[in-house]
Design an enzyme around this catalytic site. Structure first.
Site, PDB file in Angstrom:
ATOM      1  N   HIS A 155      -4.586   6.773  21.034  1.00 40.48           N
ATOM      2  CA  HIS A 155      -4.270   8.137  21.474  1.00 40.48           C
ATOM      3  C   HIS A 155      -4.048   8.150  22.992  1.00 40.48           C
ATOM      4  O   HIS A 155      -4.416   7.205  23.692  1.00 40.48           O
ATOM      5  CB  HIS A 155      -5.403   9.107  21.132  1.00 40.48           C
ATOM      6  CG  HIS A 155      -5.383   9.556  19.694  1.00 40.48           C
ATOM      7  ND1 HIS A 155      -6.005   8.856  18.696  1.00 40.48           N
ATOM      8  CD2 HIS A 155      -4.804  10.641  19.093  1.00 40.48           C
ATOM      9  CE1 HIS A 155      -5.825   9.480  17.538  1.00 40.48           C
ATOM     10  NE2 HIS A 155      -5.101  10.562  17.744  1.00 40.48           N
ATOM     11  N   LYS A 159      -7.674  12.177  25.608  1.00 35.91           N
ATOM     12  CA  LYS A 159      -8.515  12.459  24.433  1.00 35.91           C
ATOM     13  C   LYS A 159      -9.972  12.157  24.760  1.00 35.91           C
ATOM     14  O   LYS A 159     -10.295  11.106  25.307  1.00 35.91           O
ATOM     15  CB  LYS A 159      -8.051  11.637  23.220  1.00 35.91           C
ATOM     16  CG  LYS A 159      -8.812  11.971  21.956  1.00 35.91           C
ATOM     17  CD  LYS A 159      -8.089  11.519  20.707  1.00 35.91           C
ATOM     18  CE  LYS A 159      -8.885  11.829  19.451  1.00 35.91           C
ATOM     19  NZ  LYS A 159      -9.081  13.268  19.215  1.00 35.91           N
TER      20      LYS A 159
HETATM   21  P1  NAD Z   1      -6.682  20.305  25.263  1.00 33.57           P
HETATM   22  O1  NAD Z   1      -7.800  19.843  26.142  1.00 33.57           O
HETATM   23  O2  NAD Z   1      -5.283  20.171  25.755  1.00 33.57           O
HETATM   24  O3  NAD Z   1      -6.886  21.847  24.878  1.00 33.57           O
HETATM   25  C1  NAD Z   1      -8.106  22.421  24.564  1.00 33.57           C
HETATM   26  C2  NAD Z   1      -8.045  23.871  24.983  1.00 33.57           C
HETATM   27  O4  NAD Z   1      -9.236  24.520  24.523  1.00 33.57           O
HETATM   28  C3  NAD Z   1      -7.992  24.042  26.510  1.00 33.57           C
HETATM   29  O5  NAD Z   1      -6.977  24.979  26.865  1.00 33.57           O
HETATM   30  C4  NAD Z   1      -9.385  24.552  26.832  1.00 33.57           C
HETATM   31  O6  NAD Z   1      -9.410  25.369  28.007  1.00 33.57           O
HETATM   32  C5  NAD Z   1      -9.710  25.334  25.572  1.00 33.57           C
HETATM   33  N1  NAD Z   1     -11.146  25.581  25.424  1.00 33.57           N
HETATM   34  C6  NAD Z   1     -12.184  24.810  25.829  1.00 33.57           C
HETATM   35  N2  NAD Z   1     -13.362  25.405  25.545  1.00 33.57           N
HETATM   36  C7  NAD Z   1     -13.057  26.583  24.959  1.00 33.57           C
HETATM   37  C8  NAD Z   1     -13.847  27.665  24.470  1.00 33.57           C
HETATM   38  N3  NAD Z   1     -15.174  27.635  24.536  1.00 33.57           N
HETATM   39  N4  NAD Z   1     -13.195  28.742  23.915  1.00 33.57           N
HETATM   40  C9  NAD Z   1     -11.842  28.766  23.852  1.00 33.57           C
HETATM   41  N5  NAD Z   1     -11.044  27.781  24.335  1.00 33.57           N
HETATM   42  C10 NAD Z   1     -11.644  26.700  24.867  1.00 33.57           C
HETATM   43  O7  NAD Z   1      -6.895  19.546  23.876  1.00 33.57           O
HETATM   44  P2  NAD Z   1      -5.861  19.332  22.696  1.00 33.57           P
HETATM   45  O8  NAD Z   1      -5.171  18.020  22.850  1.00 33.57           O
HETATM   46  O9  NAD Z   1      -5.048  20.569  22.530  1.00 33.57           O
HETATM   47  O10 NAD Z   1      -6.865  19.187  21.458  1.00 33.57           O
HETATM   48  C11 NAD Z   1      -7.760  20.225  21.121  1.00 33.57           C
HETATM   49  C12 NAD Z   1      -8.624  19.782  19.940  1.00 33.57           C
HETATM   50  O11 NAD Z   1      -7.790  19.604  18.784  1.00 33.57           O
HETATM   51  C13 NAD Z   1      -9.345  18.448  20.156  1.00 33.57           C
HETATM   52  O12 NAD Z   1     -10.595  18.495  19.508  1.00 33.57           O
HETATM   53  C14 NAD Z   1      -8.428  17.447  19.444  1.00 33.57           C
HETATM   54  O13 NAD Z   1      -9.114  16.282  19.020  1.00 33.57           O
HETATM   55  C15 NAD Z   1      -7.999  18.296  18.267  1.00 33.57           C
HETATM   56  N6  NAD Z   1      -6.748  17.878  17.635  1.00 33.57           N
HETATM   57  C16 NAD Z   1      -6.739  17.980  16.280  1.00 33.57           C
HETATM   58  C17 NAD Z   1      -5.580  17.672  15.586  1.00 33.57           C
HETATM   59  C18 NAD Z   1      -5.574  17.872  14.087  1.00 33.57           C
HETATM   60  O14 NAD Z   1      -4.516  17.707  13.445  1.00 33.57           O
HETATM   61  N7  NAD Z   1      -6.730  18.245  13.493  1.00 33.57           N
HETATM   62  C19 NAD Z   1      -4.430  17.260  16.266  1.00 33.57           C
HETATM   63  C20 NAD Z   1      -4.474  17.181  17.663  1.00 33.57           C
HETATM   64  C21 NAD Z   1      -5.639  17.510  18.345  1.00 33.57           C
END
Ligand code: NAD
Length: 267
Positions: A155, A159
Site C-alpha cells: 500500500h 497507510k
Molecule cells: P485518510 O487519512 O486520507 O482519510 C481519513 C479521514 O478521516 C481524514 O479526512 C480525517 O480527518 C478523517 N477523520 C479522522 N478522525 C475522524 C473522526 N473522529 N471523525 C470524522 N472524521 C475523521 O484515509 P483514507 O485513505 O481515506 O482511509 C480511511 C480509512 O478507510 C482507513 O481506515 C483505510 O484503511 C480504510 N480504507 C478502506 C477501504 C475498503 O475498501 N474497506 C479502502 C481504502 C481505505
C-alpha cells in the site's frame, strides 16, 4: 433514492465517495463529516472532491447529519467508529463501514449496532477482492496442508495500519478453510535465525511505498509448483463504487452484520 452521509469526507476515500454519491442518480448526499476541529470543516464537500460546489458543507458534528440519512458511509479512523455507531443506533440509520484497524471495543460497538440496523463491514469494497476471498477459500480447501500459505500486500506510504485489513481478511478466509485459528497460526514478518517454516503457519509480508493503491497476493507454495492469486487496485474509485453499491443494498435489509459477499449475492 438513498439518502447518504459520509464520515471522513475530507480524506482520500471520503473525496472519492463524495464524487461517487454525487454522480449516482439514485443517491442523495445529505451530509459530510470530518475530524472535530479538522482542517476540512466548513469547506464544501464537492470542492474538496474536485467537482465544484455542491452545497454540502463538511461538519465535525456527526449527530446533526446522521438523522438526515438512511445510510452512513464511514471511511475515517477507528477513533470515530464508536461515536458514529452510537449516532446510527439512536437514529436507526444503517452503516457501511470501510474503516480498518478497529480494536476490540470498536468491533463490539459495530456488533451491538448490527442488532438494531443493517451494517455492512468489509475490509475491501472492490468486487475483485470479494471474488479473490472466495477463490482463496476454494484454493485453501483444495490444497489443504500440502502447501505453505503466504499473504503479501503493498500500500501507499500514508497507510497507518499493517497488515492491511484486506490481508487479514484473506488470512482469515484461508485459515477457516484449513481449519486453523489465525490468532495462533499467523506470522507477521520474519527476521534473523527463525529456523525452517512450520507448514501450519500463515505468513504476512507488508510493503509500504509511494502511492500504491492496494496490491494483495495470496501464495500457495508446494513442492514442484506454486499458485499465486493476485488483485491489484489501480484507483480508489473501485472501493467508492462498491461502498455506494453496499449503501443502496443495506438500505433495504433487516438488522444484521453483512459483508461485501452478501452485497454481491455470493455470501
Ligand atoms: P485518510 O487519512 O486520507 O482519510 C481519513 C479521514 O478521516 C481524514 O479526512 C480525517 O480527518 C478523517 N477523520 C479522522 N478522525 C475522524 C473522526 N473522529 N471523525 C470524522 N472524521 C475523521 O484515509 P483514507 O485513505 O481515506 O482511509 C480511511 C480509512 O478507510 C482507513 O481506515 C483505510 O484503511 C480504510 N480504507 C478502506 C477501504 C475498503 O475498501 N474497506 C479502502 C481504502 C481505505
Amino acid at each position: 433514492m438513498t439518502r447518504i452521509a459520509i464520515v471522513g469526507a475530507g480524506g482520500r476515500m471520503g473525496r472519492m465517495l463524495v464524487h461517487a454519491v454525487h454522480q449516482d442518480e439514485d443517491a442523495e448526499l445529505v451530509g459530510a463529516v470530518d475530524r472535530p476541529g479538522g482542517h476540512w470543516v466548513g469547506h464544501d464537500a464537492g470542492e474538496l472532491a474536485g467537482i465544484g460546489p455542491i452545497g454540502v458543507a463538511v461538519t465535525d458534528y456527526a449527530e446533526t447529519v446522521v438523522p438526515l440519512a438512511q445510510v452512513v458511509i464511514d471511511f475515517s479512523l477507528p477513533d470515530a467508529t464508536s461515536s458514529v455507531a452510537a449516532a446510527c443506533q439512536s437514529e436507526g440509520v444503517a452503516l457501511v463501514l470501510g474503516t480498518t484497524g478497529l480494536a476490540g471495543v470498536e468491533q463490539d460497538a459495530i456488533r451491538r449496532l448490527s442488532a438494531s440496523v443493517g451494517v455492512v463491514q468489509a475490509a475491501n469494497y472492490s468486487t475483485g477482492v470479494t471474488l479473490l476471498t472466495a477463490l482463496v477459500e476454494k484454493a485453501a480447501r483444495a490444497l489443504g496442508d500440502s502447501v505453505d500459505v503466504e499473504i503479501i500486500e503493498a500500500h501507499h506510504r500514508h497507510k497507518v495500519d499493517a497488515p492491511s485489513g484486506t490481508a487479514l481478511r484473506l488470512g482469515e478466509a484461508a485459515a477457516q478453510a484449513l481449519d486453523r485459528d489465525l490468532d495462533t497460526c499467523a506470522i507477521y514478518g520474519r527476521q534473523g535465525a527463525e529456523g525452517p517454516r512450520d507448514r501450519k503457519t500463515i505468513g504476512f509480508e507488508t510493503i509500504r511505498a509511494g502511492d500504491i493503491v492496494g496490491d494483495h497476493t495470496v501464495l500457495f507454495a508446494g513442492d514442484g509448483e506454486r499458485l499465486e492469486l493476485t488483485h491489484r487496485a489501480s484507483s480508489r474509485s473501485t472501493f467508492a463504487a462498491g461502498a455506494v453499491r453496499a449503501a443502496h443494498w443495506v438500505a433495504g435489509q433487516p438488522p444484521g452484520l453483512y459483508d461485501m459477499k452478501d452485497v454481491l449475492g455470493i455470501g
